[in-house]
Scaffold this active site. Structure first.
Site: not given
Length: 298
Positions: A44-47
């Site tokens: 995902l774009s951020e974790t």
């Protein structure tokens, strides 16, 4: 080792809209290589990784935590949607000491503080979502000729009204003229590989494209935007809190407004409520919805 993981869609109250972030509450820090591998696996774009600062705290009683954000490719200095998601996980869920039971149990504090690369960030509950206290990042005007290649890749032959850069966040902002409506912005086809190759100086790590909104039409958005960050491994970010620390500063001055409603018109889309404060910071508010919870086994 078992690590709990939640997927939360931020800046929306609908599943599969907004911006999804993975959130992992941890009893202790892991090494950076493992953080990066988990983020790459989540893709995902951020974790986001939350750790306790005081060992006597639980995820239910603690009010102060450490927070780090990783894209599939690198660690980042500031992320809005994953901060919103992290707060929602702590406010809505509790993880027991054995990482084996999830239960609905609100954090007992009205406000949470996250220690991050961008300093202390607070998130406060409100009736229909959460409010984040973020730094404001004003952009400075730039000569469009200095960014000719990236502009061409981003907007093609469309005219450009403003080009600005915030050197701290390395976010370049392109404003299209008011003759361009939301449909023009939404239909832009931006090739992330061409974008990456068009700017290799290191001055730019993220690209914002924005237009003035239609506040007279319901729900009255003051401005629209899209955001691209292939330099961080994110071709297009669906809804981006950090870009609105730049956008909020710019549009507040242009519109003469402190409070604004913004919409990021990616294919998923998301809504952000903004309030530029006199102390040089910005409140970013939004809703979330939780779509998945599970365990990472290592």
């Amino acid at each position: 080792m078992e690590i709990p993981v939640f997927t939360v869609d931020s800046f929306t109250n609908l599943a599969f809209k907004g911006n999804p972030a993975a959130v992992c509450p941890l009893l202790h820090e892991l090494n950076d290589d493992l953080y990066q591998k988990i983020a790459a696996e989540m893709n995902l774009s951020e974790t986001a990784f939350i750790t306790r600062i005081n060992s006597s705290d639980t995820f239910r009683t603690g009010s102060r935590f450490r927070l780090r954000w990783f894209t599939p490719a690198t660690e980042v200095n500031l992320c809005g949607h994953a901060t919103l998601a992290s707060a929602a996980v702590l406010f809505r869920f509790q993880v027991n000491a054995m990482y084996s039971v999830y239960a609905y149990s609100e954090n007992i504090n009205p406000t949470l503080v996250f220690e991050t690369r961008s300093g202390d960030l607070t998130v406060t509950q409100k009736s229909d979502g959460y409010v984040m206290d973020f730094p404001l990042n004003p952009p400075a005007h730039e000569d469009p000729n200095d960014f000719r290649d990236i502009i061409k890749v981003a907007v093609g032959d469309h005219p450009v009204q403003d080009v600005l850069l915030n050197s701290d966040t390395k976010k370049l902002m392109i404003r299209l003229p008011d003759s361009c409506d939301r449909a023009v912005l939404s239909k832009l086809k931006v090739d992330p590989y061409a974008l990456l190759n068009s700017e290799t100086s290191g001055r730019v790590k993220g690209l914002i494209i924005t237009i003035k909104g239609s506040p007279d039409c319901q729900p009255g958005y003051d401005f629209y935007s899209r955001y691209f960050a292939p330099w961080a491994g994110i071709p297009e970010d669906p809804v981006t809190g950090s870009s609105h620390t730049v956008l909020g500063s710019y549009w507040s001055q242009k519109l003469g407004k402190k409070k604004m409603l913004a919409y990021q018109c990616s294919s998923r889309g998301g809504e952000l409520e903004l309030e530029v404060r006199d102390d040089g910071r910005i409140n970013i508010a939004g809703e979330v919805t939780s779509v998945m919870q599970g365990v990472i086994r290592l």
